[in-house]
Scaffold this active site. Sequence first.
Site, PDB file in Angstrom:
ATOM      1  N   HIS A 167       8.774 -17.208  -2.982  1.00 23.30           N
ATOM      2  CA  HIS A 167       8.885 -16.115  -2.013  1.00 23.30           C
ATOM      3  C   HIS A 167       8.065 -16.426  -0.752  1.00 23.30           C
ATOM      4  CE1 HIS A 167       8.691 -11.668  -0.942  1.00 23.30           C
ATOM      5  NE2 HIS A 167       7.578 -12.090  -0.356  1.00 23.30           N
ATOM      6  N   GLU A 168       6.815 -16.809  -0.952  1.00 18.51           N
ATOM      7  CA  GLU A 168       5.954 -17.056   0.208  1.00 18.51           C
ATOM      8  C   GLU A 168       6.491 -18.209   1.045  1.00 18.51           C
ATOM      9  OE1 GLU A 168       3.828 -15.045   1.289  1.00 18.51           O
ATOM     10  OE2 GLU A 168       3.787 -13.758  -0.475  1.00 18.51           O
ATOM     11  N   HIS A 174       8.948 -17.140   3.518  1.00 16.62           N
ATOM     12  CA  HIS A 174       8.356 -16.661   4.785  1.00 16.62           C
ATOM     13  C   HIS A 174       7.959 -17.851   5.664  1.00 16.62           C
ATOM     14  CE1 HIS A 174       8.191 -12.490   3.629  1.00 16.62           C
ATOM     15  NE2 HIS A 174       7.268 -12.634   2.703  1.00 16.62           N
TER      16      HIS A 174
HETATM   17 ZN   LIG Z   1       6.551 -11.415   1.211  1.00 17.38          ZN
END
Ligand SMILES: [Zn+2]
Length: 271
Positions: free
Chosen positions: A186-187, A190
């Site tokens: 997830h990170e 980003h």
């Molecule tokens: Zn996030």
Amino acid sequence: MKFSFSLIFSLAVFATARKCGTPEPSQEHLEASQTFAQGAADVENNRQATEAAPITISVWFHVLRAGTLVSQGNIPDSQITAQLDVMNNDYTSTRFKFTLAGITRTTNPSWFYEYDTGSMRAALRRGDYKTLNLYSQNLTNDNFGYCNFPNKPTASVIQDDGCAIHYDTTPGGSIENYNLGRTATHETGHWLGLYHTFEGGCTGGDYISDTPAIKTPTKGCPAGKNTCTGPSYPGDDPIHNFMDWSYDACMTEFTPGQATRMVQMWKKYRA
Ligand SMILES: [Zn+2]
Ligand SMILES: *[C@@H]1O[C@H](CO)[C@@H](O)[C@H](O)[C@H]1NC(C)=O
């Protein structure tokens, strides 16, 4: 007494739901996303026709720790290679692959806990703006991770760049429901320029056309969750998307539009 106190304390910790501390995107970044969104179809066609070669990202993994015990954050190499395996598996529908460039281990109780870690990153960061630096720490404020979005690469932007993850979110860590390594997946999304699927709510969205509208972050894995209803918002919430906040086991996909956006962001900012 002591036993029940620590039992209650552990339950309180383990009952925590995913939170991500990645800050809101800047106005400039939002505008870049909007511009990409307007030309998405063309770029996707172009990508599939001419640009299918994988993009391999070197990863430096920095273990911050309070001491040399695993319980002090000193996760073993096997847990780090397992983390890279999870990321490679999760990104198979995209052009991105990850290879481990190296591991550093630093005993520093303050860096282990700190949220805002300029001095730590100045000392440890490796590589250029194409290099992913992951810092495993004991993050506070219930955050499981946070990242920098890609940006214009000035010296200070590069210096601060990277992703922090809670060390217990790596595969085999102790945060129940969130220990399959999906926090790093997830990170890194980003870091490659993706927003939360719920970023702008029903009307704002995430500037990606094939992620259904979603208003609120998801907890757990609630089948049929649908927070944006009516003819303008077809489809249930994308609770299985890596850019929501569901349980690790519930997160299984990036959409083709997200895969394209990561390549667009890569070319604009990092390549
Ligand atoms: Zn996030
Ligand atoms: C991590 O931080 C939490 C809360 O701040 C604390 O309870 C826990 O003992 C810390 N873990 C380590 C390994 O120091």
